[in-house]
Motif scaffolding. Structure first.
Motif, short mmCIF file in Angstrom:
data_model
loop_
_atom_site.label_atom_id
_atom_site.label_comp_id
_atom_site.label_asym_id
_atom_site.label_seq_id
_atom_site.Cartn_x
_atom_site.Cartn_y
_atom_site.Cartn_z
N ASP A 1 -3.28 2.73 -5.70
CA ASP A 1 -3.19 2.71 -4.23
C ASP A 1 -2.15 1.71 -3.74
O ASP A 1 -1.91 1.60 -2.55
N ARG A 2 -1.52 0.97 -4.66
CA ARG A 2 -0.49 -0.01 -4.29
C ARG A 2 0.60 0.01 -5.33
O ARG A 2 0.36 0.40 -6.47
N VAL A 3 1.76 -0.42 -4.94
CA VAL A 3 2.87 -0.59 -5.88
C VAL A 3 3.50 -1.95 -5.65
O VAL A 3 3.48 -2.47 -4.53
N THR A 4 4.03 -2.52 -6.72
CA THR A 4 4.71 -3.81 -6.61
C THR A 4 6.19 -3.55 -6.35
O THR A 4 6.85 -2.87 -7.13
N CYS A 5 6.66 -4.08 -5.21
CA CYS A 5 8.04 -3.81 -4.79
C CYS A 5 8.71 -5.14 -4.42
O CYS A 5 8.04 -6.10 -4.04
N ALA A 6 10.03 -5.14 -4.50
CA ALA A 6 10.77 -6.25 -3.91
C ALA A 6 10.49 -6.24 -2.41
O ALA A 6 10.33 -5.18 -1.81
N ARG A 7 10.42 -7.44 -1.81
CA ARG A 7 10.23 -7.43 -0.36
C ARG A 7 11.48 -6.85 0.30
O ARG A 7 12.55 -6.81 -0.31
N PRO B 1 0.85 -1.21 0.00
CA PRO B 1 0.00 0.00 0.00
C PRO B 1 0.88 1.25 0.00
O PRO B 1 1.96 1.25 0.62
N LEU B 2 0.42 2.29 -0.66
CA LEU B 2 1.25 3.51 -0.79
C LEU B 2 1.74 4.05 0.54
O LEU B 2 2.87 4.50 0.65
N GLY B 3 0.89 3.95 1.55
CA GLY B 3 1.26 4.50 2.86
C GLY B 3 2.43 3.79 3.50
O GLY B 3 3.02 4.30 4.45
N ARG B 4 2.77 2.62 3.00
CA ARG B 4 3.91 1.90 3.57
C ARG B 4 5.04 1.71 2.56
O ARG B 4 5.95 0.92 2.77
N ALA B 5 4.97 2.45 1.46
CA ALA B 5 5.92 2.21 0.36
C ALA B 5 7.09 3.20 0.34
O ALA B 5 7.97 3.09 -0.52
N SER B 6 7.13 4.13 1.30
CA SER B 6 8.22 5.11 1.29
C SER B 6 9.57 4.42 1.37
O SER B 6 9.78 3.56 2.23
N GLY B 7 10.46 4.75 0.46
CA GLY B 7 11.80 4.18 0.47
C GLY B 7 11.90 2.82 -0.20
O GLY B 7 13.01 2.28 -0.31
N ARG B 8 10.80 2.26 -0.65
CA ARG B 8 10.84 0.95 -1.29
C ARG B 8 11.20 1.09 -2.76
O ARG B 8 11.07 2.16 -3.36
N VAL B 9 11.65 -0.02 -3.36
CA VAL B 9 12.06 -0.01 -4.77
C VAL B 9 10.97 -0.66 -5.61
O VAL B 9 10.51 -1.77 -5.29
N VAL B 10 10.57 0.01 -6.67
CA VAL B 10 9.50 -0.48 -7.55
C VAL B 10 10.01 -1.64 -8.39
O VAL B 10 11.05 -1.54 -9.04
N ALA B 11 9.29 -2.76 -8.35
CA ALA B 11 9.72 -3.94 -9.11
C ALA B 11 9.03 -4.04 -10.46
O ALA B 11 9.59 -4.54 -11.43
N ALA B 12 7.78 -3.59 -10.52
CA ALA B 12 7.05 -3.55 -11.79
C ALA B 12 6.55 -2.12 -11.94
O ALA B 12 5.97 -1.57 -11.01
N ALA B 13 6.78 -1.52 -13.09
CA ALA B 13 6.45 -0.11 -13.30
C ALA B 13 5.06 0.20 -12.76
O ALA B 13 4.12 -0.56 -12.97
N ALA C 1 3.28 11.16 -7.14
CA ALA C 1 2.92 10.93 -8.54
C ALA C 1 2.03 9.70 -8.68
O ALA C 1 1.02 9.71 -9.39
N VAL C 2 2.40 8.63 -7.98
CA VAL C 2 1.61 7.39 -8.05
C VAL C 2 0.21 7.65 -7.50
O VAL C 2 -0.80 7.22 -8.08
N ALA C 3 0.15 8.37 -6.37
CA ALA C 3 -1.14 8.67 -5.76
C ALA C 3 -1.99 9.52 -6.70
O ALA C 3 -3.18 9.24 -6.92
N ALA C 4 -1.39 10.55 -7.30
CA ALA C 4 -2.13 11.44 -8.20
C ALA C 4 -2.70 10.68 -9.38
O ALA C 4 -3.79 10.98 -9.88
#
Ligand code: AMP
Ligand code: MG
Length: 391
Positions: A163-169, A27-39, A156-159
């Motif tokens: 509401d979610r991004v795919t990231c490496a764990r 979820p976006l609210g927990r994605a700060s500092g994470r790396v995007v795995a799928a655009a 940008a993602v939120a705009a």
């Protein structure tokens, strides 16, 4: 150099043993500092509708200049219910929906308003109108794979409506300081004892690099203690130890790691500080054995561990991320490549005094590690060097 692995070879060897971790939806609210795995893709056009860039009046450009009849007042979030007709204007707020029929906005400071009439100057079609999809189109990439999510990327993602991004764990990392002499901060020191700096240093560094960190109690130079602690540490993705990788009889990290199935990739790199650094793997788990002097630990982390942790998260350009600068002062060269603690100035890099590898308090003043390539004599003031930023 010295028959040891060169710095470039060692960094390349580390990165060749890293493959990105599995991914998860965050979820976006927990994605700060994470790396995007799928655009991350836009769910909507942005802006989602033609909107006004100014507070003013929506008009048909062909009606300008002229005096127009004000037929509606449009606030942001409240579109007009009717189209704009010939000879008409609608008052509009910044971000308001430009009504059907209008093709321009006249800023309020450029008009003369009198009751329900407004006198407007000539404007061109498209003036002060933000076209629908002018920032991004639905389905287009908002943040590319391999990018780290900072505030701007998350905004940008939120705009764009995701509401979610795919990231490496997040990598799971263990920190293990070794040395019979170590005591935790706050304890009383007996003769011969010192406070553990590296446990704290490494835990903080791994958190900044995006890891979940298990800080194991420092262990004495004792085989059973090493065995137990390393067994636990090796359950994660990354193990970083400090101390115990030199040639003394009390240096146990490498032998116990080998006993536990870690295959050593290299030991000893022609770098100063931090020469006795070791690196090994067990399956997909990476083990970095950093030398115990705190500045060696700091430097070893930036050269080897941080790039590996970035690569585990699938980050583009895992580094080390060298930047260019010039030396403000001359530095004596060494037979090994040196990472000189320095401060960035308006003109370049100012090497700090106190460059010995135990001097962590001096090193704490630095915001850069300047790479002084091995050689004889001095590297003169004004020489170009590469450097790493310290966080
Ligand atoms: P070693 O790499 O174990 O030979 O340690 C080299 C030097 O670093 C010795 O002076 C140690 O006492 C010191 N040292 C080792 N571990 C730490 C630590 N966690 N914090 C501060 N100093 C340490
Ligand atoms: Mg030791």
């Amino acid at each position: 150099m010295d028959g040891h692995t060169t710095l470039d070879d060692a960094i390349a060897a580390v990165l060749s043993h890293v493959s990105p971790l599995e991914t998860e939806d965050v979820p976006l609210g927990r994605a700060s500092g994470r790396v995007v795995a799928a655009a991350a893709l836009a769910r909507v056009d942005l802006p989602p509708f033609a909107s006004s860039a100014m507070d003013g009046f929506a008009v048909r450009s062909v009606d300008t200049p002229g005096t127009l009849r004000v037929t509606a007042r449009i606030a942001a979030g409240r579109p007009a219910t009717v189209a704009l007709g010939g000879g008409e204007a609608m008052a509009i707020a910044t971000g308001g929906v430009v009504p059907e029929g209008a093709d321009a906005v006249v800023p309020i400071e450029n008009v003369r308003e009198d009751a329900d009439r407004v006198e407007v100057p000539a404007v061109e079609a498209g003036a002060h109108v933000r076209p629908r999809g002018g920032d991004v189109r639905a389905g287009d990439e908002v943040v590319r794979a391999g990018a780290r999510l900072g505030p701007a990327q998350l905004g940008a993602v939120a705009a764009a409506g995701a509401d979610r991004v795919t990231c490496a764990r997040r990598p799971r990392a263990a920190v293990l300081a070794t040395g019979t002499e170590l005591r935790p901060a706050g304890a009383e020191l007996a003769a011969g004892e010192i406070y553990d700096a590296n446990g704290t240093l490494l835990a903080a560094a791994l958190v900044t690099a995006g890891c979940d960190v298990d800080v194991i109690e420092p262990v004495a130079d004792d085989e059973a203690a090493h065995r137990e602690a390393l067994t636990r540490a090796l359950e994660g993705d990354v193990v970083v130890t400090s101390g115990g990788v030199s040639v003394g009889p009390h240096d146990l990290v490498r032998t116990i790691a080998a006993e536990l199935g870690v295959e050593e990739v290299f030991w000893r790199v022609a770098v100063k500080p931090g020469k006795p650094v070791s690196f090994g793997v067990r399956g997909r788990t990476l083990l970095f054995g950093l030398p115990g002097n705190p500045v060696s630990t700091l430097v070893g982390f930036e050269l080897f561990v941080r790039p590996a942790v970035r690569a585990l998260q699938g980050e583009r350009d895992p580094g080390p991320r060298w930047e260019d600068a010039v030396l403000d002062r001359a530095v004596r060269r060494d037979p090994r490549d040196q990472l000189v603690r320095a401060r960035r100035t308006a003109t370049g890099l100012e090497p700090l005094t106190g460059q010995e590898s135990h001097m962590i308090v001096r090193a704490a003043e630095a915001d850069a590690l300047a790479l002084v390539p091995h050689g004889d004599g001095e590297l003169a003031a004004g020489s170009p060097v590469r450097y790493l930023r310290l966080g």
